[in-house]
Design a protein around this motif. Structure first.
Motif, PDB file in Angstrom:
ATOM      1  N   ALA A  87       6.376  -5.847  -1.343  1.00 57.31           N
ATOM      2  CA  ALA A  87       5.066  -5.334  -0.962  1.00 57.31           C
ATOM      3  C   ALA A  87       4.107  -6.469  -0.635  1.00 57.31           C
ATOM      4  O   ALA A  87       2.969  -6.227  -0.240  1.00 57.31           O
ATOM      5  N   GLY A  88       4.585  -7.717  -0.809  1.00 61.48           N
ATOM      6  CA  GLY A  88       3.760  -8.875  -0.494  1.00 61.48           C
ATOM      7  C   GLY A  88       2.836  -9.280  -1.615  1.00 61.48           C
ATOM      8  O   GLY A  88       1.814  -9.928  -1.379  1.00 61.48           O
ATOM      9  N   GLY A  89       3.188  -8.918  -2.844  1.00 60.80           N
ATOM     10  CA  GLY A  89       2.323  -9.183  -3.989  1.00 60.80           C
ATOM     11  C   GLY A  89       2.376 -10.612  -4.500  1.00 60.80           C
ATOM     12  O   GLY A  89       2.897 -11.520  -3.844  1.00 60.80           O
ATOM     13  N   ASP A  90       1.832 -10.795  -5.694  1.00 60.07           N
ATOM     14  CA  ASP A  90       1.709 -12.115  -6.313  1.00 60.07           C
ATOM     15  C   ASP A  90       3.077 -12.617  -6.765  1.00 60.07           C
ATOM     16  O   ASP A  90       3.783 -11.938  -7.518  1.00 60.07           O
ATOM     17  N   LEU A  91       3.441 -13.827  -6.343  1.00 58.03           N
ATOM     18  CA  LEU A  91       4.744 -14.394  -6.672  1.00 58.03           C
ATOM     19  C   LEU A  91       4.865 -14.699  -8.161  1.00 58.03           C
ATOM     20  O   LEU A  91       5.946 -14.552  -8.743  1.00 58.03           O
ATOM     21  N   LEU A  92       3.775 -15.112  -8.789  1.00 55.47           N
ATOM     22  CA  LEU A  92       3.805 -15.353 -10.231  1.00 55.47           C
ATOM     23  C   LEU A  92       4.078 -14.058 -10.998  1.00 55.47           C
ATOM     24  O   LEU A  92       4.848 -14.039 -11.967  1.00 55.47           O
ATOM     25  N   MET A  95      -2.052  -1.507   4.003  1.00 49.41           N
ATOM     26  CA  MET A  95      -1.611  -0.569   2.970  1.00 49.41           C
ATOM     27  C   MET A  95      -0.306   0.118   3.383  1.00 49.41           C
ATOM     28  O   MET A  95       0.590   0.339   2.565  1.00 49.41           O
ATOM     29  N   VAL A  96      -0.201   0.450   4.681  1.00 48.05           N
ATOM     30  CA  VAL A  96       1.007   1.099   5.181  1.00 48.05           C
ATOM     31  C   VAL A  96       2.205   0.176   5.035  1.00 48.05           C
ATOM     32  O   VAL A  96       3.301   0.593   4.629  1.00 48.05           O
ATOM     33  N   ASN A  97       2.001  -1.118   5.359  1.00 53.49           N
ATOM     34  CA  ASN A  97       3.091  -2.092   5.230  1.00 53.49           C
ATOM     35  C   ASN A  97       3.548  -2.238   3.784  1.00 53.49           C
ATOM     36  O   ASN A  97       4.739  -2.435   3.516  1.00 53.49           O
ATOM     37  N   VAL A  98       2.606  -2.157   2.867  1.00 52.71           N
ATOM     38  CA  VAL A  98       2.941  -2.252   1.443  1.00 52.71           C
ATOM     39  C   VAL A  98       3.837  -1.089   1.033  1.00 52.71           C
ATOM     40  O   VAL A  98       4.874  -1.274   0.378  1.00 52.71           O
ATOM     41  N   ILE A  99       3.451   0.118   1.430  1.00 50.23           N
ATOM     42  CA  ILE A  99       4.230   1.309   1.080  1.00 50.23           C
ATOM     43  C   ILE A  99       5.616   1.246   1.712  1.00 50.23           C
ATOM     44  O   ILE A  99       6.625   1.566   1.071  1.00 50.23           O
ATOM     45  N   ILE A 100       5.677   0.826   2.979  1.00 58.10           N
ATOM     46  CA  ILE A 100       6.969   0.716   3.668  1.00 58.10           C
ATOM     47  C   ILE A 100       7.870  -0.295   2.971  1.00 58.10           C
ATOM     48  O   ILE A 100       9.073  -0.063   2.775  1.00 58.10           O
ATOM     49  N   GLY A 101       7.296  -1.444   2.568  1.00 61.89           N
ATOM     50  CA  GLY A 101       8.070  -2.480   1.883  1.00 61.89           C
ATOM     51  C   GLY A 101       8.639  -1.986   0.561  1.00 61.89           C
ATOM     52  O   GLY A 101       9.807  -2.241   0.243  1.00 61.89           O
ATOM     53  N   ILE A 102       7.822  -1.260  -0.196  1.00 60.30           N
ATOM     54  CA  ILE A 102       8.271  -0.736  -1.490  1.00 60.30           C
ATOM     55  C   ILE A 102       9.371   0.300  -1.313  1.00 60.30           C
ATOM     56  O   ILE A 102      10.420   0.236  -1.968  1.00 60.30           O
TER      57      ILE A 102
END
Length: 287
Positions: free
Chosen positions: A83-88, A1-8
């Motif tokens: 954030a590493g989400g869905d590519l589609l 979750m931390v990586n997601v926030i940092i990426g955004i």
């Protein structure tokens, strides 16, 4: 979750600065290729700041709404990706952003903007199949559409997706508004359509479009990096070389007609994209 926030947060904060810097590099390299000195490196930032200070002259309030929505969707697209989400979902959100910009151009009732919007629609019809095949290719190799899973894969996806890679690099010329496919909107002042898609935009509204293009540039370069995520150093080198290749192509090729654009992109999609996916389906176990 931390990586997601940092990426955004990193994308939202850093992307416009890096994108603006690359736009400055683009102008300088283009000028040198044409035997000119070129503007300062930070000229794109000066231009945006100047646009922010100008009086807004818009045809209607709907136009501003569409541009604001376009800007938000572009940022949302990059946020999902980094954030590493869905590519589609990334592709669908980016397409929605493009449609909103087209609607903004249509709402102006300007013949120049509307012709530019029509050309933008034709270009979308031409490059979207290749973009979707890129997503399919990543899924076939990694078994997932999630960017975080593709990045953590120890193997580079370039070799099994070599055709898809070059096909995506081919359509990148359109997304970066480069010749020979800068039919609907160009960053050069040579259009017979004035500025095409964005002819009727000015002031803060046009500044939003410029900054959105910087965001989009970083997103697209991030997708190029995705093919080499297993070896980050090679990925960074390829991104840099690929960007300079797009600048070179922009300066040595004349602009083609919309008919040639559609034919060449669909041909590239069939030869590079579809053939690669078919071969991957038959020989995927080898990779």
């Amino acid at each position: 979750m931390v990586n997601v926030i940092i990426g955004i947060i990193a994308y939202i904060v850093l992307a416009p600065f890096v994108g603006g810097f690359l736009a400055g590099v683009d102008r300088i390299v283009s000028a040198r290729l044409q035997g000119r000195y070129g503007p300062p490196l930070l000229q794109p930032f000066y231009d945006v700041l100047k646009l922010r200070e100008k009086e807004d002259i818009t045809v209607n309030n709907v136009q501003d709404f569409y541009v604001a929505a376009f800007f938000i969707f572009v940022i949302a697209t990059g946020a999902i990706f980094f954030a590493g989400g869905d590519l589609l979902l990334v592709i669908f959100t980016l397409t929605t952003a493009s449609v909103l910009l087209i609607m903004a151009a249509y709402s102006s009732n300007s013949p120049y903007a509307q012709v530019g919007a029509q050309r933008e629609l034709l270009q979308m019809m031409a490059y979207e199949p290749m973009v979707l095949l890129t997503c399919v290719g990543f899924y076939m190799v990694n078994g997932s559409f999630e960017v975080r899973n593709i990045v953590t894969d120890a193997n580079m996806d370039f070799l099994p997706l070599i055709g898809v890679f070059f096909g995506f690099l081919f359509i990148l010329t359109i997304k970066l508004r480069k010749r020979p496919f800068d039919l609907s909107m160009s960053h050069h002042a040579h259009q017979e359509l004035v500025k095409g898609l964005v002819t009727e935009f000015s002031g803060k509204t046009y500044a939003l479009i410029e900054v959105a293009h910087w965001y989009e540039t970083i997103l697209l370069l991030g997708m190029i990096f995705l093919f080499f995520a297993g070896c980050p150093i090679i990925g960074i080198i390829v991104v840099i070389v690929g960007y300079f290749l797009e600048i070179l192509i922009d300066n040595i090729f004349p602009r083609v007609t919309w008919q040639m654009t559609v034919k060449s992109l669909w041909l590239a999609t069939l030869i590079l994209g579809v053939l690669n996916i078919v071969l991957l389906g038959f020989f995927g176990g080898i990779f």
